[in-house]
Design a protein around this motif. Structure first.
Motif, PDB file in Angstrom:
ATOM      1  N   PHE A 108      40.474  44.369  26.564  1.00  0.00           N
ATOM      2  CA  PHE A 108      40.779  42.951  26.814  1.00  0.00           C
ATOM      3  C   PHE A 108      42.027  42.489  26.058  1.00  0.00           C
ATOM      4  N   ILE A 109      42.644  43.398  25.299  1.00  0.00           N
ATOM      5  CA  ILE A 109      43.840  43.023  24.533  1.00  0.00           C
ATOM      6  C   ILE A 109      44.986  42.738  25.498  1.00  0.00           C
ATOM      7  N   SER A 110      45.599  41.559  25.334  1.00  0.00           N
ATOM      8  CA  SER A 110      46.750  41.239  26.183  1.00  0.00           C
ATOM      9  C   SER A 110      48.050  41.249  25.379  1.00  0.00           C
ATOM     10  N   LYS A 150      41.684  52.693  37.429  1.00  0.00           N
ATOM     11  CA  LYS A 150      42.476  51.875  36.480  1.00  0.00           C
ATOM     12  C   LYS A 150      42.835  50.534  37.104  1.00  0.00           C
ATOM     13  N   ALA A 151      43.194  50.564  38.394  1.00  0.00           N
ATOM     14  CA  ALA A 151      43.567  49.308  39.068  1.00  0.00           C
ATOM     15  C   ALA A 151      42.352  48.381  39.144  1.00  0.00           C
ATOM     16  N   GLU A 152      41.181  48.955  39.411  1.00  0.00           N
ATOM     17  CA  GLU A 152      39.981  48.113  39.505  1.00  0.00           C
ATOM     18  C   GLU A 152      39.586  47.553  38.134  1.00  0.00           C
ATOM     19  N   VAL A 153      39.743  48.363  37.094  1.00  0.00           N
ATOM     20  CA  VAL A 153      39.449  47.862  35.739  1.00  0.00           C
ATOM     21  C   VAL A 153      40.402  46.713  35.406  1.00  0.00           C
ATOM     22  N   ALA A 154      41.670  46.882  35.762  1.00  0.00           N
ATOM     23  CA  ALA A 154      42.645  45.814  35.479  1.00  0.00           C
ATOM     24  C   ALA A 154      42.223  44.518  36.176  1.00  0.00           C
ATOM     25  N   GLU A 155      41.707  44.640  37.396  1.00  0.00           N
ATOM     26  CA  GLU A 155      41.243  43.440  38.118  1.00  0.00           C
ATOM     27  C   GLU A 155      40.046  42.797  37.425  1.00  0.00           C
ATOM     28  N   LEU A 156      39.127  43.633  36.972  1.00  0.00           N
ATOM     29  CA  LEU A 156      37.942  43.095  36.273  1.00  0.00           C
ATOM     30  C   LEU A 156      38.352  42.350  35.004  1.00  0.00           C
ATOM     31  N   ILE A 157      39.256  42.986  34.257  1.00  0.00           N
ATOM     32  CA  ILE A 157      39.700  42.361  32.999  1.00  0.00           C
ATOM     33  C   ILE A 157      40.392  41.026  33.311  1.00  0.00           C
TER      34      ILE A 157
END
Ligand code: MLT
Length: 422
Positions: A233-235, A323-330
């Motif tokens: 979750f680090i941005s 990875k793309a789906e995790v990015a969407e979830l985050i």
């Protein structure tokens, strides 16, 4: 329920340490209060929105589901059936983790320093199996309650005082003044629990802050138990994702990571612990002993790892699609965090976290304490939050809102909070 059945007296000893535990683990305690509410107000309960425990709400990524389906099919064929897997986790997953989480970030972690497990909660507690008695243990306050309770259970503490603080633990206060990252202690401690991005405060530790802790640990021959379950979750590009980004941390730190929050695995169960081979502890007779073989032995004796389909599902999180789906979830959960933070700010409350972590840590309005706020939100807004004092006495005066929810629910929570007219 005992009913008409009789109890008899038994001489087998129990672990009396369990009797030292306070009221119960925070989330079951919240669960009990919510159950009482739903039983007494069934209509209001239908509108209940849960922003208490940080449990994911969005469906499992397609890449994970496909990989799990394929793995199940493999298990359905004689030629590809598998029984027990390696206790440390399958090589394919250990390699995917070491490469993607560490080596791609120029952190030298070997595949066999990764131990796959069914959860970071379990691992942080279980790790005490390989650590001896008599360690001076530092924990932050507020803190994820599992670190405290597991030390109580194993006998590393005395009794709790009236504030719930256990004798024998060194509490490191985390307050708004220190941005919820504790000051380095003046005294010697042997074990330090750190969790960043932090549960419950949502604070992130900077590279300099982590470097100071690593320096302390090395100078005091201590071990850092670093819980990085929320690193995804680090941005902020400056915030370290791993303690091993700090040079020398491999000599003094264990890292716990999980697929629960980034991959939506809270129900699926898969996590991992990194035990570097150069990390040493000390025997009762004062000799240095590597922890890696001890943890390996512990896992081989007490664990049979995670099921094959689950490990294939976890591996799929590192595919391009995963990875793309995790990015969407985050992005979804952090979008929620922004809405919740903004709503609290508009209400004039002091707000922390919610930028590099999916938790928003909010100062209670004047004159209301943490459990008072919990009750108010439950009874008047029909929203479950977590009272800050449940995480330790320094959490009094705060409450935590979890951003794990659907967008519609979060928008509704924002409206209901604002309607409270605080
Ligand atoms: C929390 O709400 O603090 C976490 O979900 C608990 C956990 O991950 O075990």
């Amino acid at each position: 329920w005992v009913g008409s059945r009789q109890r008899i007296s038994i001489m087998a000893r129990i672990n009396d340490n369990y009797l030292k535990l306070k009221a119960g683990y925070l989330f079951p305690e919240i669960g009990r209060r919510v159950t009482a509410f739903t039983e007494s107000q069934p209509d209001a309960a239908k509108k209940l929105i849960r922003c208490g425990i940080g449990d994911v709400t969005e469906p499992l990524p397609r890449a994970v589901r496909n990989a799990m389906h394929d793995a199940i099919d493999e298990l359905g064929e004689r030629e590809t059936f598998r029984g027990y897997g390696p206790e440390q986790g399958y090589d394919f997953l250990r390699k995917a983790i070491a490469e993607n989480c560490y080596r791609h970030r120029d952190i030298a972690i070997a595949d066999d320093e990764i131990f796959v497990s069914d959860g970071s909660k379990c691992d942080t507690g279980n790790f005490l199996d390989i650590l001896g008695p008599g360690n001076r243990i530092a924990i932050t306050d507020p803190v994820y309650p599992v670190y405290v309770d597991t030390n109580v259970m194993i006998g590393n503490t005395g009794e709790a005082d009236e504030n719930g603080a256990y004798e024998g633990l060194v509490y490191l206060p985390c307050t708004a003044d220190n941005n919820f990252v504790p000051a380095i202690p003046e005294e010697d401690v042997d074990l330090i629990y750190l969790c960043y991005p932090n549960n419950p405060t949502g604070a992130a530790a900077t590279r300099e802050q982590l470097a100071a802790w690593v320096e302390y640990a090395k100078a005091h021959q201590a071990i850092i138990l670093y819980d990085a379950a929320y690193e995804a979750f680090i941005s902020d590009p400056e915030v370290p994702h791993s303690i091993y980004e700090i040079p020398g941390a491999e000599t003094c730190a264990v890292e716990f990571r999980s697929f629960s929050k980034n991959g939506g695995f809270t129900g699926v169960r898969c996590a991992f612990t990194v035990v570097p081979k150069v990390l040493m502890g000390m025997t009762a007779s004062g000799e240095s002993q590597a922890l890696h073989p001890l943890w390996n032995r512990r896992m081989c004796t007490k664990f049979n790892s995670v099921s094959y389909p689950v490990q294939r599902g976890a591996e799929a999180l590192f595919s391009d699609e995963g990875k793309a789906e995790v990015a969407e979830l985050i992005a979804h959960y952090m979008g929620n965090a922004k809405l919740l933070s903004d709503a609290c700010l508009e209400m004039g409350l002091s707000v922390f976290g919610g930028v590099n972590a999916p938790y928003i840590w909010v100062g209670c309005p004047q004159g209301i304490d943490s459990w008072g706020m919990f009750d108010k939100m439950l009874n008047e807004a029909n929203v479950v939050i977590t009272p800050g004092s449940g995480f330790g006495s320094a959490g009094e005066g705060y409450f935590r809102i979890s951003a794990f929810n659907s967008r519609a629910n979060v928008e509704e929570v924002c409206k209901r909070m604002q309607a409270l007219g605080l």
